[in-house]
Structures are given as structure tokens and as C-alpha cells.
Design a protein around this motif. Structure first.
Motif, PDB file in Angstrom:
ATOM      1  N   ALA A 160    -125.822   3.169  61.305  1.00  0.00           N
ATOM      2  CA  ALA A 160    -124.821   4.275  62.032  1.00  0.00           C
ATOM      3  C   ALA A 160    -124.195   5.729  61.427  1.00  0.00           C
ATOM      4  CB  ALA A 160    -123.884   3.052  62.437  1.00  0.00           C
ATOM      5  N   ARG A 161    -123.946   6.127  62.377  1.00  0.00           N
ATOM      6  CA  ARG A 161    -123.337   7.424  61.605  1.00  0.00           C
ATOM      7  C   ARG A 161    -121.764   7.575  62.417  1.00  0.00           C
ATOM      8  NH1 ARG A 161    -121.874  12.268  64.623  1.00  0.00           N
ATOM      9  NH2 ARG A 161    -123.153  11.812  66.504  1.00  0.00           N
ATOM     10  N   VAL A 162    -120.870   7.571  60.392  1.00  0.00           N
ATOM     11  CA  VAL A 162    -119.619   7.592  60.938  1.00  0.00           C
ATOM     12  C   VAL A 162    -119.631   9.187  61.601  1.00  0.00           C
ATOM     13  CG1 VAL A 162    -117.821   7.803  59.308  1.00  0.00           C
ATOM     14  CG2 VAL A 162    -119.177   6.734  58.711  1.00  0.00           C
ATOM     15  N   THR A 163    -118.448   9.543  62.681  1.00  0.00           N
ATOM     16  CA  THR A 163    -118.090   9.913  63.398  1.00  0.00           C
ATOM     17  C   THR A 163    -117.191  10.693  63.312  1.00  0.00           C
ATOM     18  OG1 THR A 163    -117.103   8.295  65.132  1.00  0.00           O
ATOM     19  CG2 THR A 163    -119.741   9.075  65.131  1.00  0.00           C
ATOM     20  N   ASP A 164    -115.974  10.421  62.240  1.00  0.00           N
ATOM     21  CA  ASP A 164    -114.530  11.106  61.516  1.00  0.00           C
ATOM     22  C   ASP A 164    -114.674  10.230  60.033  1.00  0.00           C
ATOM     23  OD1 ASP A 164    -112.564  11.871  61.054  1.00  0.00           O
ATOM     24  OD2 ASP A 164    -110.838  10.477  62.764  1.00  0.00           O
ATOM     25  N   VAL A 165    -114.287  10.833  59.517  1.00  0.00           N
ATOM     26  CA  VAL A 165    -114.077  10.119  57.771  1.00  0.00           C
ATOM     27  C   VAL A 165    -112.788  10.039  58.242  1.00  0.00           C
ATOM     28  CG1 VAL A 165    -114.186   9.991  55.746  1.00  0.00           C
ATOM     29  CG2 VAL A 165    -116.371  11.196  57.181  1.00  0.00           C
ATOM     30  N   PRO A 166    -112.586   8.842  57.929  1.00  0.00           N
ATOM     31  CA  PRO A 166    -111.072   8.192  57.025  1.00  0.00           C
ATOM     32  C   PRO A 166    -110.605   8.572  56.060  1.00  0.00           C
ATOM     33  CG  PRO A 166    -111.961   6.385  57.987  1.00  0.00           C
ATOM     34  CD  PRO A 166    -112.988   7.622  57.820  1.00  0.00           C
ATOM     35  N   ARG A 167    -109.453   9.534  56.099  1.00  0.00           N
ATOM     36  CA  ARG A 167    -108.546   9.366  54.557  1.00  0.00           C
ATOM     37  C   ARG A 167    -107.610   8.710  54.580  1.00  0.00           C
ATOM     38  NH1 ARG A 167    -112.029  13.997  56.082  1.00  0.00           N
ATOM     39  NH2 ARG A 167    -113.876  14.672  54.431  1.00  0.00           N
ATOM     40  N   THR A 168    -107.346   7.760  54.597  1.00  0.00           N
ATOM     41  CA  THR A 168    -106.017   7.025  54.573  1.00  0.00           C
ATOM     42  C   THR A 168    -105.695   6.337  53.794  1.00  0.00           C
ATOM     43  OG1 THR A 168    -106.572   5.366  56.080  1.00  0.00           O
ATOM     44  CG2 THR A 168    -105.566   6.836  57.178  1.00  0.00           C
ATOM     45  N   ALA A 169    -106.791   5.365  53.191  1.00  0.00           N
ATOM     46  CA  ALA A 169    -106.644   4.959  51.833  1.00  0.00           C
ATOM     47  C   ALA A 169    -107.080   4.863  49.908  1.00  0.00           C
ATOM     48  CB  ALA A 169    -107.038   3.495  52.035  1.00  0.00           C
ATOM     49  N   PRO A 170    -106.868   6.132  50.052  1.00  0.00           N
ATOM     50  CA  PRO A 170    -107.398   6.651  48.630  1.00  0.00           C
ATOM     51  C   PRO A 170    -107.630   5.981  47.468  1.00  0.00           C
ATOM     52  CG  PRO A 170    -105.136   7.943  48.473  1.00  0.00           C
ATOM     53  CD  PRO A 170    -105.377   7.060  49.832  1.00  0.00           C
ATOM     54  N   LEU A 171    -108.275   5.054  46.746  1.00  0.00           N
ATOM     55  CA  LEU A 171    -109.386   4.628  45.574  1.00  0.00           C
ATOM     56  C   LEU A 171    -109.216   5.515  44.346  1.00  0.00           C
ATOM     57  CD1 LEU A 171    -111.376   2.631  47.517  1.00  0.00           C
ATOM     58  CD2 LEU A 171    -109.200   2.195  47.403  1.00  0.00           C
ATOM     59  N   ALA A 172    -108.793   4.666  43.519  1.00  0.00           N
ATOM     60  CA  ALA A 172    -108.561   5.393  42.738  1.00  0.00           C
ATOM     61  C   ALA A 172    -110.194   4.778  41.366  1.00  0.00           C
ATOM     62  CB  ALA A 172    -107.613   4.849  41.627  1.00  0.00           C
ATOM     63  N   LEU A 173    -110.695   5.379  41.497  1.00  0.00           N
ATOM     64  CA  LEU A 173    -112.220   5.444  41.625  1.00  0.00           C
ATOM     65  C   LEU A 173    -113.407   6.326  40.507  1.00  0.00           C
ATOM     66  CD1 LEU A 173    -113.870   3.233  44.338  1.00  0.00           C
ATOM     67  CD2 LEU A 173    -112.764   2.120  42.320  1.00  0.00           C
ATOM     68  N   ASP A 174    -114.198   6.151  39.358  1.00  0.00           N
ATOM     69  CA  ASP A 174    -114.822   7.363  38.932  1.00  0.00           C
ATOM     70  C   ASP A 174    -115.726   7.640  39.862  1.00  0.00           C
ATOM     71  OD1 ASP A 174    -116.054   8.332  37.547  1.00  0.00           O
ATOM     72  OD2 ASP A 174    -115.626   7.381  35.348  1.00  0.00           O
ATOM     73  N   VAL A 175    -115.601   8.649  40.769  1.00  0.00           N
ATOM     74  CA  VAL A 175    -116.320   8.207  41.597  1.00  0.00           C
ATOM     75  C   VAL A 175    -118.061   9.729  40.770  1.00  0.00           C
ATOM     76  CG1 VAL A 175    -117.411  10.582  43.627  1.00  0.00           C
ATOM     77  CG2 VAL A 175    -114.922   9.241  43.899  1.00  0.00           C
ATOM     78  N   PRO A 176    -117.539  10.636  40.344  1.00  0.00           N
ATOM     79  CA  PRO A 176    -119.187  10.567  39.299  1.00  0.00           C
ATOM     80  C   PRO A 176    -119.968   9.239  39.191  1.00  0.00           C
ATOM     81  CG  PRO A 176    -117.253  12.159  38.899  1.00  0.00           C
ATOM     82  CD  PRO A 176    -117.188  10.878  38.888  1.00  0.00           C
ATOM     83  N   ARG A 177    -119.298   8.582  38.342  1.00  0.00           N
ATOM     84  CA  ARG A 177    -119.541   7.721  37.496  1.00  0.00           C
ATOM     85  C   ARG A 177    -120.557   6.212  39.142  1.00  0.00           C
ATOM     86  NH1 ARG A 177    -118.055   2.779  33.778  1.00  0.00           N
ATOM     87  NH2 ARG A 177    -119.369   1.540  33.522  1.00  0.00           N
ATOM     88  N   LEU A 178    -120.185   6.236  39.576  1.00  0.00           N
ATOM     89  CA  LEU A 178    -120.276   5.750  41.143  1.00  0.00           C
ATOM     90  C   LEU A 178    -121.271   6.366  42.099  1.00  0.00           C
ATOM     91  CD1 LEU A 178    -119.260   2.954  43.293  1.00  0.00           C
ATOM     92  CD2 LEU A 178    -117.960   4.663  44.226  1.00  0.00           C
TER      93      LEU A 178
END
Length: 319
Positions: A160-178
Motif C-alpha cells: 500500500a502507498r501511505v498517502t499521508d505520513v502521520p507525525r503524532t507519536a515521535p519515538l526515541a529510536l536510533d534511526v541511522p542504526r535502524l
């Protein structure tokens, strides 16, 4: 330095292969083609076997192993064409409750991609979106994420194509590592597929006869199979090395090599099968379509070339 697998790693690899052979054999693969909805019972069984909690510490209910062991397990998943958001559930087992045990299925999307594609949207309970290699991460209940069906080349992987990216619940994740580990585990799946298509090509070449002799006795087929094996083993060395170093450039190179091996080996396997390889009944096309899809996930060849070139320039041209 010894780079051979340890006895424990061999047992882990063989155990994963045995589990998948028993629970997701060819009949189940074909059933999944007709109905791609994930088998929740199988997913929970994978969770009970430690598939998703492989790298969680034992104190948290995990197995306590590392990235090299996860690569071995995901290589087996690639061999078996096991569907589902496996990478997402492995990486987020310690983030979202219920994922480690297989009770909950979570999706993972790169919000910086165009389009933002979501695998198995109907099966996911939650969706985590990461913004590029160094952005933020956001989580949402799957039912609240606006999305639309997107044609998938792989019949085992609804998109499925995400038509609207929600940014309501930020998470403390190491994004580069992820991002880096998602690319590496995807490369491991590609490696498994590349190795499996070598086996399929060799087995068919031994059985199929032409002019009174197995086609595998013909020099052209021998060369084709040999080239397939070389590609798979080069990719294996790169993927295993990257799992130990965790270096972003080595992971990028490993993903590029594994993508190439998976796609090209599936195409050559189809060539060895001849006309039979083009039929729906043969499994070759499933490996090819899965390889095409994975090659566009978590770093394409073009992106890898740019990143590796930038690294060479920054280091003055040295390796």
C-alpha cells in the motif's frame, strides 16, 4: 582470524531451516500466493522460536544473540520465501509490546522514500515510519494511517502507498542504526534467495535431459551455474562481514551485492529452466519477483553507488 561459523551458529541456521521447511514448505508458499494474508498461528510460532526476540537480552525475554546470528536466520527466511514484515518485527521487537512473541505484527516504512510503501498493511497492528537515514521516527496505529493499494510485483507481498505520513507519536529510536540494520537484514534475505536459486538451477540441470544427456553436462549450463554460485558466495562474504563490522559503507556494499546476486541468479535460474521456467507452476518467478521488490527497499543500487562514491571521495580515494 577465523571467519567460519561456530558450532552454535550452524545449529541456529540448521534449526531455522528445519522450522521453515516444516511450517512453510512449497504447499504453504503456493497457498500464500493465492491468499497473501499472514498466518497468525505461524507468526506466533516464529515468535515462540525466538525469531523476533533473537537480539533482545535474556533479561528482557530474548535470546541474547547478535546481528551475525540474525543474518543467518534471515538468510534462511529468504531461501524459504517467508512473507511478512520480518525485518520490521525483528528490529522493533524491543520497541512495541507483543512483537517479540509474535502476538503483534508491526510495519516499518521509510517516510523519505517516494512513494512511501507499506508491506502487508492489512496484517499490521502498528506502523513505524522513519524519515531517511538520519531523521526522526513516528509510530501510529495501523488503522489510523491513510493508505491506498499499490500494485506489487511480488504476489506474496501486498503493498500500500501511505498517502499521508502521520507525525503524532515521535519515538526515541536510533534511526541511522535502524536504517542500516534494515538494509543488512534485507540483504540477508536476498542472499538466501540467491543461494536457493543456485540449488534450483543445479537440480533442474541434473534432471532435465536434452539430446539424450542431462542439460547440466553442456558447457554453457555449467558456466551459467558456476557464475551463479560465484555471485552468491561474493554476496555471502560481504553480508557476513557487514554483520560483524556494522559499518555503513560495508552494509551498503553488501546490500548492493546481495541485490545483484538475487536478481541475476533468479534470471539465470529461469534461463536454465528454459520454457518451463516461464510457467506459473515453477517457483523461479517467485524468487525473481521477491528479489526485484527487495532491491528497491532500504537502499537501491543507485543510492548505494552514490554513498560509496562519496565515501571514497571523503577518504581521498582509498578503501
Amino acid at each position: 582470524m577465523d571467519f567460519q561459523l561456530t558450532d552454535e551458529q550452524r545449529v541456529l541456521r540448521d534449526g531455522a531451516r528445519g522450522l521453515l521447511a516444516g511450517r512453510f514448505g512449497r504447499e504453504r508458499v503456493r497457498a500464500a500466493v493465492d491468499d497473501p494474508a499472514l498466518d497468525r498461528a505461524l507468526w506466533r510460532e516464529l515468535g515462540e522460536a525466538g525469531f523476533f526476540a533473537l537480539r533482545l537480552p535474556e533479561a528482557a525475554g530474548g535470546v541474547g544473540l547478535g546481528l551475525p546470528e540474525a543474518v543467518l536466520v534471515f538468510e534462511e527466511a529468504g531461501r524459504a520465501l517467508l512473507p511478512g514484515p520480518l525485518v520490521a518485527c525483528q528490529l522493533l521487537a524491543g520497541v512495541v509490546d507483543g512483537v517479540a512473541t509474535g502476538e503483534k505484527i508491526v510495519g516499518l516504512c521509510d517516510a523519505a522514500a517516494d512513494p512511501v510503501l507499506w508491506e502487508h498493511p492489512a496484517d499490521c497492528d502498528e506502523l513505524i515510519l522513519v524519515e531517511g537515514r538520519a531523521g526522526g521516527a513516528y509510530g501510529s496505529a495501523a488503522a489510523r494511517v491513510p493508505h491506498a493499494p499499490f500494485a506489487s510485483v511480488d504476489p506474496l507481498t501486498p503493498l500500500a502507498r501511505v498517502t499521508d505520513v502521520p507525525r503524532t507519536a515521535p519515538l526515541a529510536l536510533d534511526v541511522p542504526r535502524l536504517h542500516r540494520e534494515a538494509a543488512l537484514l534485507t540483504a540477508a534475505q536476498q542472499l538466501g534467495s540467491a543461494a536457493r536459486t543456485v540449488e534450483m538451477a543445479v537440480a533442474y540441470a541434473r534432471e532435465r535431459e536434452q539430446f539424450g544427456a542431462p542439460v547440466g553436462s553442456f558447457q554453457a549450463i555449467k558456466h551459467l551455474c558456476a557464475q551463479m554460485l560465484v555471485r552468491a558466495e561474493i554476496a555471502r562474504s560481504a553480508v557476513y562481514a557487514a554483520s560483524i563490522t556494522g559499518c555503513v559503507r560495508e552494509v551498503t556494499g553488501a546490500k548492493m551485492l546481495a541485490d545483484h546476486a538475487a536478481v541475476r541468479n533468479a534470471r539465470d535460474c529461469l534461463q536454465v529452466h528454459g520454457g518451463m521456467g516461464f510457467t506459473w507452476e515453477a517457483d523461479v518467478h517467485l524468487h525473481l519477483k521477491r528479489a526485484w521488490l527487495r532491491a528497491e527497499r532500504w537502499g537501491t543500487a543507485g543510492e548505494a553507488e552514490e554513498l560509496l562514491a562519496a565515501g571514497l571521495v571523503a577518504s581521498g580515494g582509498g578503501l
